[in-house]
Design a protein around this motif. Sequence first.
Motif, short mmCIF file in Angstrom:
data_model
loop_
_atom_site.label_atom_id
_atom_site.label_comp_id
_atom_site.label_asym_id
_atom_site.label_seq_id
_atom_site.Cartn_x
_atom_site.Cartn_y
_atom_site.Cartn_z
N UNK A 65 0.79 -1.23 0.00
CA UNK A 65 0.00 0.00 0.00
C UNK A 65 0.83 1.28 0.00
N UNK A 66 2.11 1.20 0.25
CA UNK A 66 2.92 2.40 0.44
C UNK A 66 2.89 3.34 -0.77
N UNK A 67 2.92 2.83 -1.97
CA UNK A 67 2.95 3.70 -3.15
C UNK A 67 1.54 4.11 -3.60
N UNK A 68 0.52 3.53 -2.97
CA UNK A 68 -0.86 3.91 -3.27
C UNK A 68 -1.34 5.03 -2.34
N UNK A 69 -0.59 5.28 -1.30
CA UNK A 69 -0.97 6.26 -0.28
C UNK A 69 -0.52 7.65 -0.70
N UNK A 70 -1.39 8.66 -0.54
CA UNK A 70 -0.97 10.04 -0.85
C UNK A 70 0.24 10.45 -0.02
N UNK A 71 1.12 11.24 -0.60
CA UNK A 71 2.35 11.68 0.06
C UNK A 71 2.04 12.35 1.40
N UNK A 72 0.97 13.11 1.47
CA UNK A 72 0.62 13.81 2.71
C UNK A 72 0.32 12.84 3.86
N UNK A 73 0.00 11.60 3.54
CA UNK A 73 -0.32 10.62 4.57
C UNK A 73 0.81 9.62 4.83
N UNK A 74 1.96 9.86 4.22
CA UNK A 74 3.07 8.90 4.36
C UNK A 74 3.48 8.72 5.82
N UNK A 75 3.61 9.81 6.57
CA UNK A 75 4.04 9.70 7.97
C UNK A 75 3.07 8.84 8.79
N UNK A 76 1.77 9.02 8.56
CA UNK A 76 0.77 8.21 9.26
C UNK A 76 0.91 6.74 8.87
#
Length: 186
Positions: free
Chosen positions: A71-82
Amino acid sequence: SMQKIRRLFDSIVQGVFTFGLDLQVHGNWSVSAERIFDRQNLLEVPLRELLLDPMADWDPEKNVLEQWLQTVFETPVAQFDALAELAPREIILRPDSPEPTHLQIEFRPVIQDEALASVLCLATDVTDRRAAELEAQAREQENQRTIAMLRTMSSGGGAELVRFWGQSEKRWAEIREVIACPDAML
């Protein structure tokens, strides 16, 4: 500039590498990563080979990490830390071997043109630290058992202690008799 990045990575004690959407190692990696993963060349090595395959199938962290990587590359950049907070913090490679490797892992985004270009993995070998912690824990447990035994013996007074030693001598005599071994051999 790639040489500078390589020198920077090599000066870090942690195993450092980047991976892309294809979940393979890209670009540079540190000498420590080569040591940790016991490979001279990490280029295009799938993360499955580095991180997932060496983990035990029964390890719940393996499933969590596998789902996280999907899922890491499907997640928006703004939510990466979460999302990074949901990744396992520590994994054990080759847990059934005589010398398993305990790794603390962290993931950091590599952003390019406001999109996630790749992910930086920081892997710290904490095997020696875990072994020392287990040894200290075993010593503490042994100390607690000894203290509990001494408290039990002292609560019965001196007579209890004498009775304990007498029983111990009796047991040793029985053991020597059963194995027919002279005192000097024990």
